[in-house]
Design a protein around this motif. Structure first.
Motif, PDB file in Angstrom:
ATOM      1  N   ARG A  37     101.776  84.479  38.057  1.00 41.87           N
ATOM      2  CA  ARG A  37     100.792  84.973  38.082  1.00 41.87           C
ATOM      3  C   ARG A  37      98.914  84.229  37.972  1.00 41.87           C
ATOM      4  O   ARG A  37      99.956  83.031  37.171  1.00 41.87           O
ATOM      5  N   GLY A  38      98.130  83.908  38.564  1.00 42.89           N
ATOM      6  CA  GLY A  38      96.997  83.533  38.303  1.00 42.89           C
ATOM      7  C   GLY A  38      96.250  84.281  37.270  1.00 42.89           C
ATOM      8  O   GLY A  38      96.472  84.720  36.425  1.00 42.89           O
ATOM      9  N   LYS A  39      94.766  83.737  37.241  1.00 46.03           N
ATOM     10  CA  LYS A  39      94.492  84.362  36.780  1.00 46.03           C
ATOM     11  C   LYS A  39      93.940  85.564  37.063  1.00 46.03           C
ATOM     12  O   LYS A  39      92.314  86.185  36.415  1.00 46.03           O
ATOM     13  N   GLN A  40      94.274  86.454  38.535  1.00 53.43           N
ATOM     14  CA  GLN A  40      94.499  87.506  38.754  1.00 53.43           C
ATOM     15  C   GLN A  40      94.973  87.896  37.662  1.00 53.43           C
ATOM     16  O   GLN A  40      94.976  89.760  37.990  1.00 53.43           O
ATOM     17  N   ARG A  41      96.240  87.924  36.944  1.00 53.82           N
ATOM     18  CA  ARG A  41      97.209  88.815  36.070  1.00 53.82           C
ATOM     19  C   ARG A  41      97.769  89.654  37.010  1.00 53.82           C
ATOM     20  O   ARG A  41      98.094  90.545  36.037  1.00 53.82           O
ATOM     21  N   GLY A  42      98.443  89.159  37.986  1.00 54.30           N
ATOM     22  CA  GLY A  42      99.209  89.847  38.927  1.00 54.30           C
ATOM     23  C   GLY A  42      98.890  91.429  39.249  1.00 54.30           C
ATOM     24  O   GLY A  42      98.719  91.905  38.907  1.00 54.30           O
ATOM     25  N   ILE A  43      98.361  91.670  39.565  1.00 56.00           N
ATOM     26  CA  ILE A  43      96.619  92.831  40.746  1.00 56.00           C
ATOM     27  C   ILE A  43      98.409  92.995  41.333  1.00 56.00           C
ATOM     28  O   ILE A  43      98.775  92.846  41.835  1.00 56.00           O
ATOM     29  N   ALA A  44      98.765  94.696  40.708  1.00 54.47           N
ATOM     30  CA  ALA A  44      99.990  95.310  41.486  1.00 54.47           C
ATOM     31  C   ALA A  44      99.523  95.630  42.763  1.00 54.47           C
ATOM     32  O   ALA A  44     100.360  96.105  43.447  1.00 54.47           O
ATOM     33  N   GLU A  45      98.286  95.797  43.464  1.00 53.78           N
ATOM     34  CA  GLU A  45      98.038  95.574  44.566  1.00 53.78           C
ATOM     35  C   GLU A  45      98.583  95.245  45.949  1.00 53.78           C
ATOM     36  O   GLU A  45      99.318  95.106  46.914  1.00 53.78           O
ATOM     37  N   LEU A  48     103.904 106.012  37.343  1.00 49.02           N
ATOM     38  CA  LEU A  48     102.958 105.019  37.988  1.00 49.02           C
ATOM     39  C   LEU A  48     102.297 104.221  36.790  1.00 49.02           C
ATOM     40  O   LEU A  48     101.206 103.912  36.890  1.00 49.02           O
ATOM     41  N   ALA A  49     101.827 105.538  35.544  1.00 48.54           N
ATOM     42  CA  ALA A  49     101.073 105.571  34.384  1.00 48.54           C
ATOM     43  C   ALA A  49     101.305 103.704  33.654  1.00 48.54           C
ATOM     44  O   ALA A  49     102.166 102.929  33.813  1.00 48.54           O
ATOM     45  N   GLY A  50     100.297 102.860  33.198  1.00 48.62           N
ATOM     46  CA  GLY A  50      99.367 101.310  32.967  1.00 48.62           C
ATOM     47  C   GLY A  50     100.482 100.779  33.835  1.00 48.62           C
ATOM     48  O   GLY A  50      99.957  99.527  33.781  1.00 48.62           O
ATOM     49  N   MET A  51     100.207 100.715  35.222  1.00 53.53           N
ATOM     50  CA  MET A  51     101.055 100.013  36.650  1.00 53.53           C
ATOM     51  C   MET A  51      99.755  99.469  37.281  1.00 53.53           C
ATOM     52  O   MET A  51      99.728  98.880  38.255  1.00 53.53           O
ATOM     53  N   LYS A  52      98.552  99.493  36.533  1.00 59.25           N
ATOM     54  CA  LYS A  52      97.715  98.492  37.053  1.00 59.25           C
ATOM     55  C   LYS A  52      97.636  96.905  37.416  1.00 59.25           C
ATOM     56  O   LYS A  52      97.024  96.744  38.517  1.00 59.25           O
ATOM     57  N   TYR A  53      98.842  96.338  36.179  1.00 53.21           N
ATOM     58  CA  TYR A  53      98.613  94.707  36.865  1.00 53.21           C
ATOM     59  C   TYR A  53      99.876  94.751  36.145  1.00 53.21           C
ATOM     60  O   TYR A  53     100.731  95.505  34.943  1.00 53.21           O
ATOM     61  N   MET A  54     101.082  93.991  37.148  1.00 58.68           N
ATOM     62  CA  MET A  54     102.064  93.690  36.698  1.00 58.68           C
ATOM     63  C   MET A  54     102.168  91.920  36.253  1.00 58.68           C
ATOM     64  O   MET A  54     101.333  91.678  36.218  1.00 58.68           O
ATOM     65  N   GLU A  55     103.065  92.031  35.138  1.00 58.68           N
ATOM     66  CA  GLU A  55     103.928  90.377  34.273  1.00 58.68           C
ATOM     67  C   GLU A  55     103.632  89.250  35.866  1.00 58.68           C
ATOM     68  O   GLU A  55     103.064  88.376  35.535  1.00 58.68           O
ATOM     69  N   PHE A  56     104.169  89.454  36.761  1.00 58.66           N
ATOM     70  CA  PHE A  56     104.498  88.585  37.537  1.00 58.66           C
ATOM     71  C   PHE A  56     104.518  89.275  39.317  1.00 58.66           C
ATOM     72  O   PHE A  56     105.065  90.069  39.237  1.00 58.66           O
ATOM     73  N   ILE A  57     103.947  88.628  39.977  1.00 53.91           N
ATOM     74  CA  ILE A  57     104.195  88.862  41.525  1.00 53.91           C
ATOM     75  C   ILE A  57     105.035  88.258  42.386  1.00 53.91           C
ATOM     76  O   ILE A  57     104.860  86.944  41.861  1.00 53.91           O
ATOM     77  N   PRO A  58     105.129  88.580  43.907  1.00 55.04           N
ATOM     78  CA  PRO A  58     106.189  87.339  44.307  1.00 55.04           C
ATOM     79  C   PRO A  58     104.510  86.898  45.590  1.00 55.04           C
ATOM     80  O   PRO A  58     104.038  87.089  45.682  1.00 55.04           O
ATOM     81  N   ARG A 115      97.360  78.217  45.807  1.00 60.28           N
ATOM     82  CA  ARG A 115      97.108  77.511  44.894  1.00 60.28           C
ATOM     83  C   ARG A 115      97.555  75.827  45.581  1.00 60.28           C
ATOM     84  O   ARG A 115      98.432  76.060  46.518  1.00 60.28           O
ATOM     85  N   ILE A 116      96.241  74.971  45.846  1.00 57.69           N
ATOM     86  CA  ILE A 116      97.309  73.745  46.725  1.00 57.69           C
ATOM     87  C   ILE A 116      97.714  73.026  45.655  1.00 57.69           C
ATOM     88  O   ILE A 116      96.353  72.422  45.540  1.00 57.69           O
ATOM     89  N   PHE A 117      98.656  71.883  45.383  1.00 55.57           N
ATOM     90  CA  PHE A 117      97.652  70.275  44.758  1.00 55.57           C
ATOM     91  C   PHE A 117      98.787  69.587  45.121  1.00 55.57           C
ATOM     92  O   PHE A 117      99.737  69.733  46.174  1.00 55.57           O
ATOM     93  N   ILE A 118      98.218  68.215  45.305  1.00 52.63           N
ATOM     94  CA  ILE A 118      98.542  67.279  46.406  1.00 52.63           C
ATOM     95  C   ILE A 118      99.153  65.476  44.940  1.00 52.63           C
ATOM     96  O   ILE A 118      98.767  65.954  44.021  1.00 52.63           O
ATOM     97  N   CYS A 119      99.923  65.880  45.110  1.00 53.21           N
ATOM     98  CA  CYS A 119     100.525  64.239  44.073  1.00 53.21           C
ATOM     99  C   CYS A 119     100.882  63.783  45.062  1.00 53.21           C
ATOM    100  O   CYS A 119     101.665  63.314  45.641  1.00 53.21           O
ATOM    101  N   PRO A 120     100.799  62.674  44.165  1.00 54.07           N
ATOM    102  CA  PRO A 120     101.311  60.807  45.465  1.00 54.07           C
ATOM    103  C   PRO A 120     103.065  60.818  45.077  1.00 54.07           C
ATOM    104  O   PRO A 120     103.592  61.378  44.159  1.00 54.07           O
TER     105      PRO A 120
END
Length: 126
Positions: A36-44, A60-70, A103-108
């Motif tokens: 999850r990023g700063k969106q905190r795992g949006i269920a959509e 589905l009560a309380g499922m606005k946010y998921m802990e992790f998303i694929p 996100r994209i990360f570039i490493c040497p």
């Protein structure tokens, strides 16, 4: 050489792979991950069954946010001169202007060695 680590949506893997092949970059490693990023795992982001009866039952009560998303994690090792082209292609395919585009990360990378032939450096990538 550089390593590109890209975190993208699962449905964008095939279009990204096709764009890389068109650039002559056929080598990529893809790993299924959850995060999850700063969106905190949006269920959509998930394929959740939201038939009307399920909401009424409170399933589905309380499922606005998921802990992790694929997500999918892409690893590429690229020659220095190809970095801008490859990064631009990944952005073009994956940018939807929605939260969760990735996100994209570039490493040497110090060196690369092809195990079969002992080739080193850029020649090990081609």
């Amino acid at each position: 050489m550089k390593e590109i680590i890209a975190i993208i949506r699962p449905k964008k893997v095939e279009p990204t792979k096709e764009a890389l092949v068109e650039l002559g970059i056929p080598s990529v490693t893809v790993v299924s991950v959850f995060g999850r990023g700063k969106q905190r795992g949006i269920a959509e982001e998930l394929n959740i069954d939201i038939r009307p009866g399920l909401l009424d039952q409170g399933l589905l009560a309380g499922m606005k946010y998921m802990e992790f998303i694929p997500k999918r994690l892409l690893y590429l090792i690229i020659r220095d001169e190809d970095i801008d082209t490859v990064v631009d292609a990944i952005i073009k395919v994956n940018q939807t202007a929605q939260i969760g585009d990735g996100r994209i990360f570039i490493c040497p990378v110090d060196d690369a060695i092809r195990v079969r032939t002992d080739e080193q450096g850029d020649s090990a990538l081609l």
